[in-house]
Design a protein around this motif. Sequence first.
Motif, PDB file in Angstrom:
ATOM      1  N   LEU A 103       0.843  -1.194   0.000  1.00 48.02           N
ATOM      2  CA  LEU A 103       0.000   0.000   0.000  1.00 48.02           C
ATOM      3  C   LEU A 103       0.880   1.247   0.000  1.00 48.02           C
ATOM      4  O   LEU A 103       1.945   1.273   0.612  1.00 48.02           O
ATOM      5  N   SER A 104       0.416   2.285  -0.668  1.00 44.89           N
ATOM      6  CA  SER A 104       1.263   3.465  -0.854  1.00 44.89           C
ATOM      7  C   SER A 104       1.285   4.400   0.354  1.00 44.89           C
ATOM      8  O   SER A 104       2.307   4.996   0.658  1.00 44.89           O
ATOM      9  N   GLU A 105       0.192   4.567   1.040  1.00 52.90           N
ATOM     10  CA  GLU A 105       0.125   5.499   2.169  1.00 52.90           C
ATOM     11  C   GLU A 105       0.514   4.804   3.477  1.00 52.90           C
ATOM     12  O   GLU A 105       0.102   3.674   3.735  1.00 52.90           O
ATOM     13  N   GLU A 106       1.277   5.496   4.309  1.00 57.10           N
ATOM     14  CA  GLU A 106       1.729   4.915   5.574  1.00 57.10           C
ATOM     15  C   GLU A 106       0.551   4.580   6.490  1.00 57.10           C
ATOM     16  O   GLU A 106       0.540   3.521   7.117  1.00 57.10           O
ATOM     17  N   ASP A 107      -0.426   5.478   6.564  1.00 56.20           N
ATOM     18  CA  ASP A 107      -1.596   5.212   7.408  1.00 56.20           C
ATOM     19  C   ASP A 107      -2.349   3.973   6.927  1.00 56.20           C
ATOM     20  O   ASP A 107      -2.824   3.168   7.731  1.00 56.20           O
ATOM     21  N   ASP A 108      -2.442   3.811   5.620  1.00 56.30           N
ATOM     22  CA  ASP A 108      -3.103   2.628   5.067  1.00 56.30           C
ATOM     23  C   ASP A 108      -2.349   1.360   5.468  1.00 56.30           C
ATOM     24  O   ASP A 108      -2.966   0.345   5.799  1.00 56.30           O
ATOM     25  N   ARG A 109      -1.020   1.431   5.455  1.00 54.86           N
ATOM     26  CA  ARG A 109      -0.212   0.267   5.837  1.00 54.86           C
ATOM     27  C   ARG A 109      -0.424  -0.083   7.304  1.00 54.86           C
ATOM     28  O   ARG A 109      -0.576  -1.246   7.653  1.00 54.86           O
ATOM     29  N   GLU A 145       2.524  -0.575  14.507  1.00 50.80           N
ATOM     30  CA  GLU A 145       3.591   0.376  14.172  1.00 50.80           C
ATOM     31  C   GLU A 145       4.974  -0.241  14.391  1.00 50.80           C
ATOM     32  O   GLU A 145       5.876  -0.072  13.566  1.00 50.80           O
TER      33      GLU A 145
END
Length: 160
Positions: A103-109, A145
């Motif tokens: 996934l491209s977005e950190e929050d999505d990951r 995280e």
Amino acid sequence: MVQEKQSDRQQRLDNFLQAVEAAQKVQDDIMKYGLEAAHLYCDDIDGDWLETWEEDEDGQQSFVELVTNFLQSDDLVAVKVRKQLKDKSLQEIAVNLEKCLSLSEEDDRIFAVKKVLLRGVAVAESNRGTSSDEIDEIELLDLAEELLDKLAEFLVSINR
């Protein structure tokens, strides 16, 4: 110009005929020698190619293999993940985590990893009869995280 087109067509036809002849020779050898024909076409048929299948040209391990090895370790994060997902195989966990990292977005990951971790909780809840309100969401996000930080280290080591 016309002569060039004819020679190009002739060259392609010659290449095609050579490929057909080679394929016919392989087929004939298989019919004649059976499985032993593989020795005629493979240099290292008895080598360790099967054991090193997932290693790339530099001998590096695949991401899934690195994560699986990490999950087997005594690292505190690995222990927590194993405890959280005790009903899942380490290989399955590693594959799911690899998908999360795509996934491209950190929050999505982070939320994708949290979702992977929650899948283990859902199985545990059905066995214990607890509700999802009792699960500490903050601890789960912290674990997600921490796990992402570890996975990022593996990606750096693979990309070297």
